[in-house]
Design a protein around this motif. Structure first.
Motif, short mmCIF file in Angstrom:
data_model
loop_
_atom_site.label_atom_id
_atom_site.label_comp_id
_atom_site.label_asym_id
_atom_site.label_seq_id
_atom_site.Cartn_x
_atom_site.Cartn_y
_atom_site.Cartn_z
N GLY A 1 0.82 -1.21 0.00
CA GLY A 1 0.00 0.00 0.00
C GLY A 1 0.84 1.26 0.00
N ALA A 2 1.92 1.25 0.79
CA ALA A 2 2.78 2.43 0.86
C ALA A 2 3.44 2.72 -0.48
CB ALA A 2 3.85 2.23 1.94
N GLN A 3 3.79 1.67 -1.23
CA GLN A 3 4.43 1.89 -2.52
C GLN A 3 3.45 2.42 -3.57
OE1 GLN A 3 7.66 1.97 -3.00
NE2 GLN A 3 7.80 1.51 -0.81
N VAL A 4 2.17 2.08 -3.43
CA VAL A 4 1.17 2.72 -4.29
C VAL A 4 1.18 4.23 -4.03
CG1 VAL A 4 -1.31 2.97 -4.72
CG2 VAL A 4 -0.30 0.68 -4.50
N THR A 5 1.31 4.60 -2.76
CA THR A 5 1.31 6.01 -2.39
C THR A 5 2.53 6.74 -2.91
OG1 THR A 5 -0.04 5.56 -0.45
CG2 THR A 5 1.23 7.58 -0.40
N VAL A 6 3.67 6.05 -3.03
CA VAL A 6 4.87 6.68 -3.59
C VAL A 6 4.57 7.29 -4.95
CG1 VAL A 6 7.16 6.19 -4.54
CG2 VAL A 6 6.51 5.28 -2.30
N VAL A 7 3.72 6.61 -5.73
CA VAL A 7 3.32 7.14 -7.04
C VAL A 7 2.13 8.09 -6.89
CG1 VAL A 7 2.42 6.55 -9.32
CG2 VAL A 7 4.14 5.10 -8.25
N ALA A 8 1.12 7.67 -6.14
CA ALA A 8 -0.16 8.38 -6.14
C ALA A 8 -0.11 9.72 -5.42
CB ALA A 8 -1.25 7.50 -5.52
N LEU A 9 0.57 9.80 -4.28
CA LEU A 9 0.53 11.05 -3.51
C LEU A 9 1.17 12.22 -4.25
CD1 LEU A 9 -0.53 12.13 -0.80
CD2 LEU A 9 1.73 11.70 0.16
N PRO A 10 2.37 12.06 -4.83
CA PRO A 10 2.91 13.20 -5.61
C PRO A 10 2.04 13.53 -6.82
CG PRO A 10 4.65 11.61 -5.11
CD PRO A 10 3.35 10.97 -4.74
N LEU A 11 1.40 12.51 -7.42
CA LEU A 11 0.53 12.79 -8.56
C LEU A 11 -0.72 13.55 -8.15
CD1 LEU A 11 0.83 9.52 -10.68
CD2 LEU A 11 1.60 11.81 -11.33
N VAL A 12 -1.22 13.30 -6.94
CA VAL A 12 -2.33 14.11 -6.42
C VAL A 12 -1.91 15.58 -6.41
CG1 VAL A 12 -3.75 14.63 -4.42
CG2 VAL A 12 -3.34 12.25 -5.04
N ALA A 13 -0.68 15.82 -5.92
CA ALA A 13 -0.20 17.20 -5.84
C ALA A 13 0.07 17.79 -7.23
CB ALA A 13 1.08 17.25 -5.00
N VAL A 14 0.77 17.03 -8.09
CA VAL A 14 1.21 17.57 -9.38
C VAL A 14 0.07 17.67 -10.39
CG1 VAL A 14 2.72 17.14 -11.37
CG2 VAL A 14 3.59 16.84 -9.04
N VAL A 15 -0.75 16.60 -10.48
CA VAL A 15 -1.78 16.53 -11.51
C VAL A 15 -3.10 17.11 -11.04
CG1 VAL A 15 -3.09 14.97 -13.01
CG2 VAL A 15 -0.67 14.54 -12.57
N GLU A 16 -3.54 16.73 -9.83
CA GLU A 16 -4.86 17.17 -9.35
C GLU A 16 -4.84 18.60 -8.82
OE1 GLU A 16 -7.64 15.29 -9.58
OE2 GLU A 16 -6.52 13.65 -10.53
N LEU A 17 -3.78 18.93 -8.06
CA LEU A 17 -3.73 20.24 -7.40
C LEU A 17 -2.72 21.19 -8.06
CD1 LEU A 17 -3.96 19.09 -3.67
CD2 LEU A 17 -5.81 19.84 -5.17
N HIS A 18 -2.08 20.75 -9.15
CA HIS A 18 -1.18 21.59 -9.96
C HIS A 18 -0.07 22.21 -9.10
CE1 HIS A 18 -4.20 21.06 -13.04
NE2 HIS A 18 -5.12 21.56 -12.22
N ALA A 19 0.54 21.37 -8.24
CA ALA A 19 1.58 21.86 -7.34
C ALA A 19 2.84 22.20 -8.11
CB ALA A 19 1.88 20.80 -6.28
#
Length: 421
Positions: A27-45
């Protein structure tokens, strides 16, 4: 506990520990990909914001790293593991709920990163301190190798799974896998039945500060532990810098889609898995002391391939560099963590591990912030060049230590002697 010659995998409670590690790590390794993508893609960080997010994930090692060891030494370790997993599951579950309700913000990402980071500090310190309660010390190298194999296998499958989930359901909802992984880990750990010795009560009037100081004295009084801490701190600083910028680099500079991004990030785990599987054999062939420094000397220069990656097939240079560098990193970790566990008395394990974690993980927030700042000022590729150059410095403390003159590690009694002068 199983007899010394039967191997750790014949111990049913150790298998439960492995099962929990598998669920939590996947689960944590899924987050390694998903969490930064939430910031970069969803929230345009921005690159700096992703650096702050990575720093928030590791800041807890600076904030509570040292007292956590003293607290863990005052408690039974298994309940600490279960509570930490539960906290992480609840915190991660809040992100997809916020995305569903349309209220997700960068501030919430930072907060969840901090909360899960604090729980991870307690989990990691307790986990490394708990293993000697399940296994005899002669099985610790095999046990740590098995745990590294699980972690590396999760790193192989997790990023690819994470990239696929992001493409299928979106980055925020892919984080459900992380929450479920922590929940499953807690359930496996609750089934462990090996009696755990009661913690040694601190001396009458002993303060938390005095106990922390005892852990610091143990680490700083040992020349081998000091140099291991310095080398690992350097490696983690530049690894955090890489983690802070790699999503921006791979997505915005190399133009990789989320699915390919996940596969690219799995390359490091393929190398790590190979390292976990071969760490024991390499230690026997090269020597338990020699393999600690030699693993970093041989594999570190491959980091220079990271910034040479380009579009199309040239992106594979990034994957090759990651595979080789993290092969060496896992071999190094299995060897040095096993040595620490064999060296340290049980009553000091929590504080020793917390002191090392404070020193070696405490550099990561600064590395992440530096990576974000460099990428914002000079571009992501420039930041990756700095990361690559930094990995060349990792072996220096080890080569300046007594390890360079040894084939095998000295017996604990020899290492524990105070230095002259």
């Amino acid at each position: 506990m199983t007899p010394g010659g039967s191997g750790p995998l014949r111990n049913g409670d150790f298998r439960l520990l492995l099962a929990g590690a598998t669920a939590g790590q996947l689960g944590a390794q899924v987050t390694v990909v998903a969490l930064p993508l939430v910031a970069v893609v969803e929230l345009h960080a921005s690159a700096l914001q992703t650096g702050v997010l990575t720093a928030a994930e590791t800041a807890a090692f600076l904030l509570v790293g040292l007292p956590a060891g003293a607290w863990v030494d005052r408690m039974r370790r298994l309940p600490v593991l279960i509570r930490a997993d539960t906290v992480r599951a609840v915190a991660m579950a809040g992100l997809p709920l916020a995305a569903w309700s349309g209220t997700l913000t960068m501030a919430q990402l930072y907060l969840v990163a901090l909360v899960t980071g604090v729980a991870t500090v307690f989990f990691d310190v307790a986990h490394q301190s708990y293993l000697p309660a399940l296994l005899p010390r002669e099985q610790l190298v095999s046990g740590n190798g098995a745990l590294e194999t699980v972690r590396s296998s999760a790193q192989v499958a997790g990023p690819g799974l994470g990239g696929g989930l992001v493409q299928a359901v979106g980055a925020p909802f892919a984080l459900v896998a992380d929450a479920l992984g922590y929940l499953l880990s807690a359930l496996f750990l609750r089934r462990i039945r090996t009696p755990e010795a009661a913690p040694v009560a601190p001396a009458a009037g002993a303060s938390l500060r005095a106990q922390v100081a005892e852990g610091l004295a143990f680490v700083f009084g040992n020349p081998v532990l000091r140099m291991i801490a310095c080398a690992t701190a350097v490696a983690n600083f530049f690894n955090a810098m890489l983690l802070a910028v790699q999503t921006v680099f791979l997505v915005r500079v190399l133009g990789l889609p989320p699915g390919v991004l996940g596969l690219m990030m799995s390359a490091s785990a393929v190398g790590g898995l190979a390292g976990a599987l071969s760490a024991g054999a390499l230690a026997r062939a090269l020597g338990r002391a020699r393999v600690i420094w030699l693993s970093t000397v041989v594999t570190g220069p491959f980091a220079l391939l990271w910034p040479l990656a380009g579009h199309g097939a040239a992106a594979l240079w990034y994957a090759l560099a990651s595979a080789v560098v993290f092969f060496g990193a896992v071999v190094y970790n299995v060897a040095q963590v096993s040595f620490r566990q064999m060296l340290c008395p049980d009553a000091l394990l929590g504080r020793m591990n917390a002191t090392l974690r404070f020193m070696v993980w405490g550099t990561m927030p600064f590395g992440a912030l530096a990576g974000g700042a460099i990428a914002s000022a000079a571009g992501a590729r420039s930041a990756v060049w700095v990361c690559a150059a930094g990995f060349l410095l990792v072996p220096v403390p080890l080569l300046l230590s007594p390890l360079r003159r040894l084939r095998d590690l000295p017996e604990p009694a020899a290492v524990l002697r105070p230095e002259a002068g």
